[in-house]
Write a protein that holds these residues in place. Structure first.
Motif, PDB file in Angstrom:
ATOM      1  N   PRO A   1      -3.463  10.142  -5.156  1.00 23.73           N
ATOM      2  CA  PRO A   1      -4.188   8.903  -4.877  1.00 23.73           C
ATOM      3  C   PRO A   1      -3.355   7.926  -4.060  1.00 23.73           C
ATOM      4  CG  PRO A   1      -3.351   8.880  -7.116  1.00 23.73           C
ATOM      5  CD  PRO A   1      -3.047  10.246  -6.548  1.00 23.73           C
ATOM      6  N   ALA A   2      -4.051   7.093  -3.308  1.00 22.46           N
ATOM      7  CA  ALA A   2      -3.402   5.951  -2.664  1.00 22.46           C
ATOM      8  C   ALA A   2      -3.293   4.856  -3.718  1.00 22.46           C
ATOM      9  CB  ALA A   2      -4.226   5.480  -1.474  1.00 22.46           C
ATOM     10  N   LEU A   3      -2.187   4.149  -3.690  1.00 18.24           N
ATOM     11  CA  LEU A   3      -1.907   3.137  -4.696  1.00 18.24           C
ATOM     12  C   LEU A   3      -1.843   1.780  -4.016  1.00 18.24           C
ATOM     13  CD1 LEU A   3       0.503   3.594  -7.550  1.00 18.24           C
ATOM     14  CD2 LEU A   3       1.013   1.724  -6.024  1.00 18.24           C
ATOM     15  N   ASP A   4      -2.507   0.804  -4.581  1.00 18.88           N
ATOM     16  CA  ASP A   4      -2.386  -0.583  -4.143  1.00 18.88           C
ATOM     17  C   ASP A   4      -1.540  -1.300  -5.177  1.00 18.88           C
ATOM     18  OD1 ASP A   4      -4.038  -0.540  -1.809  1.00 18.88           O
ATOM     19  OD2 ASP A   4      -5.775  -0.419  -3.144  1.00 18.88           O
ATOM     20  N   ALA A   5      -0.590  -2.108  -4.714  1.00 15.84           N
ATOM     21  CA  ALA A   5       0.309  -2.772  -5.648  1.00 15.84           C
ATOM     22  C   ALA A   5       0.640  -4.173  -5.165  1.00 15.84           C
ATOM     23  CB  ALA A   5       1.590  -1.956  -5.816  1.00 15.84           C
ATOM     24  N   ASP A   6       1.085  -4.975  -6.093  1.00 15.44           N
ATOM     25  CA  ASP A   6       1.607  -6.304  -5.793  1.00 15.44           C
ATOM     26  C   ASP A   6       3.015  -6.373  -6.350  1.00 15.44           C
ATOM     27  OD1 ASP A   6      -0.756  -7.328  -4.609  1.00 15.44           O
ATOM     28  OD2 ASP A   6      -1.608  -7.649  -6.598  1.00 15.44           O
ATOM     29  N   LEU A   7       3.960  -6.674  -5.484  1.00 13.64           N
ATOM     30  CA  LEU A   7       5.334  -6.935  -5.901  1.00 13.64           C
ATOM     31  C   LEU A   7       5.450  -8.441  -6.060  1.00 13.64           C
ATOM     32  CD1 LEU A   7       8.248  -5.919  -6.346  1.00 13.64           C
ATOM     33  CD2 LEU A   7       8.596  -6.171  -3.878  1.00 13.64           C
ATOM     34  N   GLU A   8       5.908  -8.891  -7.228  1.00 14.11           N
ATOM     35  CA  GLU A   8       5.915 -10.318  -7.532  1.00 14.11           C
ATOM     36  C   GLU A   8       7.321 -10.811  -7.856  1.00 14.11           C
ATOM     37  OE1 GLU A   8       3.380 -10.357 -10.939  1.00 14.11           O
ATOM     38  OE2 GLU A   8       1.626  -9.728  -9.812  1.00 14.11           O
ATOM     39  N   VAL A   9       7.614 -12.015  -7.410  1.00 16.64           N
ATOM     40  CA  VAL A   9       8.840 -12.722  -7.757  1.00 16.64           C
ATOM     41  C   VAL A   9       8.407 -14.033  -8.407  1.00 16.64           C
ATOM     42  CG1 VAL A   9      10.957 -13.806  -6.901  1.00 16.64           C
ATOM     43  CG2 VAL A   9      10.062 -11.751  -5.760  1.00 16.64           C
TER      44      VAL A   9
ATOM     45  N   GLY B   1       0.864  -1.176   0.000  1.00 20.37           N
ATOM     46  CA  GLY B   1       0.000   0.000   0.000  1.00 20.37           C
ATOM     47  C   GLY B   1       0.898   1.222   0.000  1.00 20.37           C
ATOM     48  N   TRP B   2       0.673   2.144  -0.909  1.00 18.46           N
ATOM     49  CA  TRP B   2       1.547   3.299  -1.099  1.00 18.46           C
ATOM     50  C   TRP B   2       0.666   4.535  -1.069  1.00 18.46           C
ATOM     51  CZ3 TRP B   2       6.193   2.688  -4.736  1.00 18.46           C
ATOM     52  CH2 TRP B   2       6.866   3.884  -4.926  1.00 18.46           C
ATOM     53  N   SER B   3       0.932   5.442  -0.149  1.00 22.70           N
ATOM     54  CA  SER B   3       0.116   6.648  -0.097  1.00 22.70           C
ATOM     55  C   SER B   3       0.979   7.854   0.230  1.00 22.70           C
ATOM     56  CB  SER B   3      -1.004   6.505   0.945  1.00 22.70           C
ATOM     57  OG  SER B   3      -0.460   6.282   2.230  1.00 22.70           O
ATOM     58  N   ALA B   4       0.526   8.992  -0.256  1.00 23.26           N
ATOM     59  CA  ALA B   4       1.197  10.255   0.048  1.00 23.26           C
ATOM     60  C   ALA B   4       0.706  10.721   1.412  1.00 23.26           C
ATOM     61  CB  ALA B   4       0.873  11.293  -1.011  1.00 23.26           C
TER      62      ALA B   4
END
Length: 161
Positions: A89-97, A77-80
């Motif tokens: 905006p708040a950003l939702d992300a998935d970091l994948e390996v 979860g990435w937010s300012a």
């Protein structure tokens, strides 16, 4: 808005996962902050305002990893934050390996957000912010890759010559 970016990295999946999952709440936010500063510089270059660049900080939350045979996913979860936080905006992300052939892995990030401020926010996003978000996500993943590569290199056994 949706953005996806990926890079390849030489290394065994298990070794890369060990690095990624070694207290990611400590080292990933530092990389996110650095990537965020690059996005702020881009905003300032197009005249979005120095006040935003100075006031905006980033908060990154790291969720529990989800390990499957084909890939491991770490929710982010990435937010300012700070005075300008509500404009971004708040950003939702998935970091994948994910493992690839020949001792390589793919690192990927899939990010999504909804622009704030309704129709005005969507127009600003289309005109400018989506490109800044994409550049920031790319910069973040490049920094993750470089950090992992350094740690893999540091952990490699020295060969006798």
């Amino acid at each position: 808005m949706f953005a996806r970016y990926f890079v390849e990295l030489a290394g065994d999946r298990d070794a890369i996962e060990l690095i990624v999952l070694d207290a990611p709440e400590r080292w990933l936010p530092t990389l996110a902050t650095s990537a965020n500063h690059r996005g702020d510089r881009l905003l300032a270059e197009v005249g979005f305002g120095d006040d935003v660049r100075i006031a905006r900080t980033v908060a990154l939350t790291v969720g529990d990893p989800i390990r499957k045979p084909a890939k491991t996913t770490i929710p982010l979860g990435w937010s300012a934050s700070g005075p300008a936080g509500g404009v971004f905006p708040a950003l939702d992300a998935d970091l994948e390996v994910a493992p690839l052939e020949d001792g390589r892995c793919q690192l990927a990030i899939s990010a999504r957000y909804e622009p704030p401020l309704g129709a005005v926010g969507r127009a600003i996003d289309r005109a400018l912010l989506a490109r800044v978000a994409e550049a920031t996500v790319k910069d973040f993943l490049d920094r993750v890759r470089d950090s992992i590569a350094r740690r893999l290199s540091d952990a490699a056994p020295l060969t006798q010559g």
